[in-house]
Each structure stands twice: as C-alpha cells, then as structure tokens.
Design an enzyme around this catalytic site. Structure first.
Site, PDB file in Angstrom:
ATOM      1  N   GLN A  99      49.183  76.702  -4.289  1.00 41.98           N
ATOM      2  CA  GLN A  99      49.208  77.822  -3.338  1.00 41.98           C
ATOM      3  C   GLN A  99      48.544  77.403  -2.025  1.00 41.98           C
ATOM      4  OE1 GLN A  99      46.831  81.493  -3.715  1.00 41.98           O
ATOM      5  NE2 GLN A  99      48.718  82.667  -3.518  1.00 41.98           N
ATOM      6  N   TYR A 186      45.283  87.725   4.255  1.00 39.97           N
ATOM      7  CA  TYR A 186      44.939  86.466   4.903  1.00 39.97           C
ATOM      8  C   TYR A 186      45.897  86.195   6.069  1.00 39.97           C
ATOM      9  CZ  TYR A 186      41.810  86.056   0.952  1.00 39.97           C
ATOM     10  OH  TYR A 186      40.821  86.307   0.042  1.00 39.97           O
ATOM     11  N   ARG A 233      54.126  84.364  -1.673  1.00 42.44           N
ATOM     12  CA  ARG A 233      53.459  85.543  -2.239  1.00 42.44           C
ATOM     13  C   ARG A 233      53.190  86.536  -1.121  1.00 42.44           C
ATOM     14  NH1 ARG A 233      48.108  86.694  -5.973  1.00 42.44           N
ATOM     15  NH2 ARG A 233      49.444  87.337  -7.663  1.00 42.44           N
ATOM     16  N   GLY A 323      46.664  87.422 -13.943  1.00 40.44           N
ATOM     17  CA  GLY A 323      45.477  86.840 -13.342  1.00 40.44           C
ATOM     18  C   GLY A 323      44.291  86.903 -14.274  1.00 40.44           C
ATOM     19  N   ARG A 324      43.603  88.055 -14.280  1.00 43.97           N
ATOM     20  CA  ARG A 324      42.387  88.181 -15.090  1.00 43.97           C
ATOM     21  C   ARG A 324      42.607  87.855 -16.562  1.00 43.97           C
ATOM     22  NH1 ARG A 324      41.254  93.497 -11.593  1.00 43.97           N
ATOM     23  NH2 ARG A 324      43.520  93.357 -11.694  1.00 43.97           N
TER      24      ARG A 324
HETATM   25  C1  LIG Z   1      38.824  85.922  -9.665  1.00 44.70           C
HETATM   26  C2  LIG Z   1      40.095  86.177  -8.905  1.00 44.70           C
HETATM   27  C3  LIG Z   1      40.540  85.232  -7.993  1.00 44.70           C
HETATM   28  C4  LIG Z   1      41.752  85.419  -7.315  1.00 44.70           C
HETATM   29  N1  LIG Z   1      42.205  84.449  -6.472  1.00 44.70           N
HETATM   30  C5  LIG Z   1      43.415  84.564  -5.883  1.00 44.70           C
HETATM   31  C6  LIG Z   1      43.961  83.505  -5.100  1.00 44.70           C
HETATM   32  O1  LIG Z   1      43.373  82.430  -4.960  1.00 44.70           O
HETATM   33  N2  LIG Z   1      45.176  83.719  -4.534  1.00 44.70           N
HETATM   34  C7  LIG Z   1      45.880  84.887  -4.679  1.00 44.70           C
HETATM   35  O2  LIG Z   1      46.981  85.030  -4.140  1.00 44.70           O
HETATM   36  N3  LIG Z   1      45.386  85.903  -5.450  1.00 44.70           N
HETATM   37  C8  LIG Z   1      44.209  85.750  -6.062  1.00 44.70           C
HETATM   38  N4  LIG Z   1      43.742  86.749  -6.883  1.00 44.70           N
HETATM   39  C9  LIG Z   1      44.645  87.840  -7.250  1.00 44.70           C
HETATM   40  C10 LIG Z   1      45.353  87.486  -8.564  1.00 44.70           C
HETATM   41  O3  LIG Z   1      46.271  86.420  -8.382  1.00 44.70           O
HETATM   42  C11 LIG Z   1      46.147  88.671  -9.138  1.00 44.70           C
HETATM   43  O4  LIG Z   1      47.095  89.069  -8.196  1.00 44.70           O
HETATM   44  C12 LIG Z   1      45.245  89.847  -9.479  1.00 44.70           C
HETATM   45  O5  LIG Z   1      44.147  89.425 -10.263  1.00 44.70           O
HETATM   46  C13 LIG Z   1      46.020  90.930 -10.233  1.00 44.70           C
HETATM   47  O6  LIG Z   1      46.509  90.448 -11.457  1.00 44.70           O
HETATM   48  P1  LIG Z   1      45.775  90.816 -12.858  1.00 44.70           P
HETATM   49  O7  LIG Z   1      45.681  92.299 -12.925  1.00 44.70           O
HETATM   50  O8  LIG Z   1      46.694  90.222 -13.907  1.00 44.70           O
HETATM   51  O9  LIG Z   1      44.434  90.168 -12.811  1.00 44.70           O
HETATM   52  C14 LIG Z   1      42.517  86.592  -7.533  1.00 44.70           C
HETATM   53  C15 LIG Z   1      42.040  87.554  -8.436  1.00 44.70           C
HETATM   54  C16 LIG Z   1      40.849  87.353  -9.124  1.00 44.70           C
HETATM   55  C17 LIG Z   1      40.397  88.385 -10.126  1.00 44.70           C
END
Ligand SMILES: Cc1cc2nc3c(=O)[nH]c(=O)nc-3n(C[C@H](O)[C@H](O)[C@H](O)COP(=O)(O)O)c2cc1C
Length: 372
Positions: A99, A186, A233, A323-324
C-alpha cells in the site's frame, strides 16, 4: 465447510486468489528505522493464507510521513527489507500487495525532513487531527498535526514521480500488486474532497480537477505495474482528521468510471463507519459502484464471515478485507472455513512495541480442523 462462497477462487486483475478473505492494510508501527525486518517477515508470513495480503501503509518519500516507526519504500534498505517480507509470504504460498502512502497534511514538522511544513492541497489544518511523533526525550505518542502549506502546481509532478519510484521499488521487491492509498483522509483523499481541496488551479474546483492528481498517480503506477496489478483504496463519506466533503457520492462514481476506463484491477472501499460514527453508504450506492466499475470490488469495515458472504452472494462485492480480526487471528480464513471462534485483538498493542501482540497470537487448535 462453512462459508463456501468465501472460498470460491477468483481473480483481482490478473492475479488468481484462492479465497475472498483479504487481509486489510494495518499500520503496526514496529519499524523504528522504517525498514521491515525479521519480525515483519514472521508476521506477514503467518498470514499468507489470505486471498491477498495488503501491506501496512508504506511511505513513498520522507515528506510523505506523518507517523514515526512506519515503514518506507524510498531507500535500498527499505526495498531489501520488503523483499524479505515478500519472499516469506511467497514461500508460504501467499500473495501480497504494497500500500503506497502519502499522509499529506496529517503530519507535523517534527516528523518532516528538516522540520519543514507538511504539504497538502490547501493550507488548512485538520480539526482535531493527530499524527504520531517522537519527542525529544525519545518517547513517542500522538500529537496534533501542524498547519500544512499548499503544494505549488509545479511541485505536483515531483510527487507523482515519488509514487512512480515507489512502485518501481515495490516491483523489484517482488510485490504481486500495489494499492494506491486514496483513503482515510490522507493526501489523495484530501485532493478528492471539497473541504480539504480549495485550490484554484487545474487540481481544484470541479470533480474532474479534484480527481486529476489522484488519477495522475494511478497512471504513473500503472506504467510500472500494468493496470491489472494495481488497486486503489477509497473512503467516500468518511469523516476523519477533520476532512469534510460535499460531493462524496458524485466523486466516488466519477472515480469508479475513470478507474474502470483504465482497467484497474480492484477498487477497495472502506465502510464510512469503520472508525465509529453512524454514517453508512447511501441506499443504492453499492449497486451503482458495481455498475460503474468493471474491475473487482473489495469492501472492508466491521465485517464478519456471515456478513461478508452475504455481500458476495448478493454480488455487491467480490471479496471482503478484514482488519482488526486479522491482527489477532493469523489463520483467519481457516477459522472461517471450520467456523471456529476468533481471538479478540488487544488494542494496547495495535501500534508500536515488539512481538507481543504482533506475532504471538495463537493459531487455531488442530481439533477444529478435525471437526471441519
Ligand atoms: C491498527 C490499525 C491500523 C490501520 N492501518 C491502516 C493502514 O495502514 N492503511 C489503511 O488503509 N487502513 C488502515 N486501517 C484501517 C483498516 O484497514 C480497516 O479498514 C479497518 O480496521 C476496518 O476493518 P475491520 O473492521 O475489519 O478492522 C487500520 C486500522 C487499524 C485498526
């Protein structure tokens, strides 16, 4: 087998993926020198069972940074570090995209080279926005962002070129794909949105003008990778770091059409409420995006296996990113496959630190394999 639809193979552009469970990009802030190493090889290698791993956001240049301890892709050392990660994932039969990240105004002079001002479409600081800095005593923590300066029109080609160079390095490191990060308030999102982009040159004003720079970036990256290996994205409707937008739906539709014309492999949309709040996509939005974009769609944000499967079955998405859940379950697809319980992630260890909360989450008990 549970959730069969999630395990139907598909393609993202020209990449075959064995399942629809994608690992979402996750910043983990464990590269103090911005170079991925053995710990990252172990972490990503553990998660090679994903249909596709999307790496944590990776800075394309020193000025792209707003968070200390995040990795980069502008030096030979960083490229070599990432090559090790890619090899670890490939050795386990996985696939990985990088990314590409520029934070724009979500930064502070303390994180910028020579203490310079962060750059943005317009000189507007995000209300309540925080970045991640290192203090003089060596500790690190969140800090309000500092006011950016507006990029001069003739500086834009230089940033497009930073993306191109980052893509060249990503390709040399062996990444299967690259994902352009135009989400989460961003830099590229700041150009797309009306509240953050108040420019009067060809990069501001109309939809077409606001989309110009993000599309120039996409085109530069396509030149390196080919459209069939590039994803993007986006987060229309998101309210993060003080970003506001009067035309999120119109822009999402315009971008979908433009990206479709280019034959982009996938469009990855984050649900607007992933970080809280109650905004959701408007009625009919998903269907419209499907109609306007010919590549694959990936949605992300608060999904579980059942919800993911329902969205794929109704044909509003091709795959779902997690993600999480992926932080705490290195074998997430396998757990879905046999309907095993998930481990809860520990929020305290999301960002920074060492192996704890990173590579020490357990794999599922073999007993579930036998039951499945
Ligand atoms: C700890 C953490 C770090 C994240 N880092 C990024 C990132 O580097 N780039 C990005 O596009 N989204 C990032 N996100 C967003 C996640 O990719 C994802 O969209 C978000 O957690 C929702 O998905 P989930 O409900 O399955 O966690 C981050 C989220 C969390 C919790």
């Amino acid at each position: 087998m549970a959730y069969e639809t999630l395990f139907t193979p598909t393609t993202l552009g020209s990449l075959n993926i064995p399942n629809r469970v994608i690992m979402a990009p996750l910043t983990r802030s464990r590269t103090p020198d911005s170079v991925p190493g053995k710990m990252q090889e172990a972490y990503y290698g553990q998660r090679a069972g994903a249909g596709l791993i999307i790496s944590e956001a990776t800075n394309i240049s020193p000025t792209a940074r707003g968070y200390v301890y995040t990795p980069g892709i502008w030096t030979d050392e960083q490229e070599a570090g990432w090559k090790g990660v890619v090899n670890a994932v490939h050795a386990k039969g996985g696939r990985i995209a990088l990314q590409l990240w520029h934070v724009g105004r979500v930064s502070h002079e303390m994180v910028q080279p020579n203490g310079q001002q962060p750059v943005a479409p317009s000189a507007l600081n995000g209300e309540g926005a925080q970045c991640f800095v290192e203090f003089e005593d060596g500790t690190a923590g969140q800090h309000p962002t500092s006011t950016p300066r507006a990029l001069e029109t003739d500086e834009i080609p230089g940033i497009v070129d930073d993306y191109r160079q980052a893509a060249i390095r990503a390709k040399r490191a062996g990444f299967d794909m690259v994902e352009v990060h135009a989400a989460n308030a961003y830099l590229l999102n700041q150009f797309l949105a009306t509240g953050t982009n108040q420019r009067t040159d060809q990069y501001g004003g109309s939809l077409e003008n606001r989309a110009r720079f993000p599309l120039e970036v996409v085109d530069a990256v396509i030149e390196v990778y080919g459209a069939e290996r590039v994803g993007i994205r986006m987060t229309p409707f998101i309210e993060l770091f003080g970003l506001t937008d009067d035309e999120p739906e119109a822009m999402a539709f315009y971008m979908a059409e433009q990206l479709s014309k280019r034959g982009l492999a996938y469009l990855h949309l984050n649900e607007p409420n992933w970080a809280g709040g109650d905004i959701t996509f408007p009625a009919g939005f998903r269907e419209q995006m499907r109609e306007r974009f010919s590549g694959s769609l990936i949605y992300c944000g608060n999904y579980d296996a059942e919800h993911a499967e329902a969205r794929i079955s109704e044909n509003t998405t091709d795959a779902v990113a997690f993600g999480r859940p992926y932080i705490a379950n290195p074998d997430l697809p396998e757990r879905f496959r046999v309907n095993a319980p998930l481990t809860e992630p520990n929020h305290e260890t999301f960002y920074g630190g060492d192996e704890k909360g990173y590579t020490d989450y357990p794999f599922m008990d073999n007993g579930y394999d036998r039951m499945g």
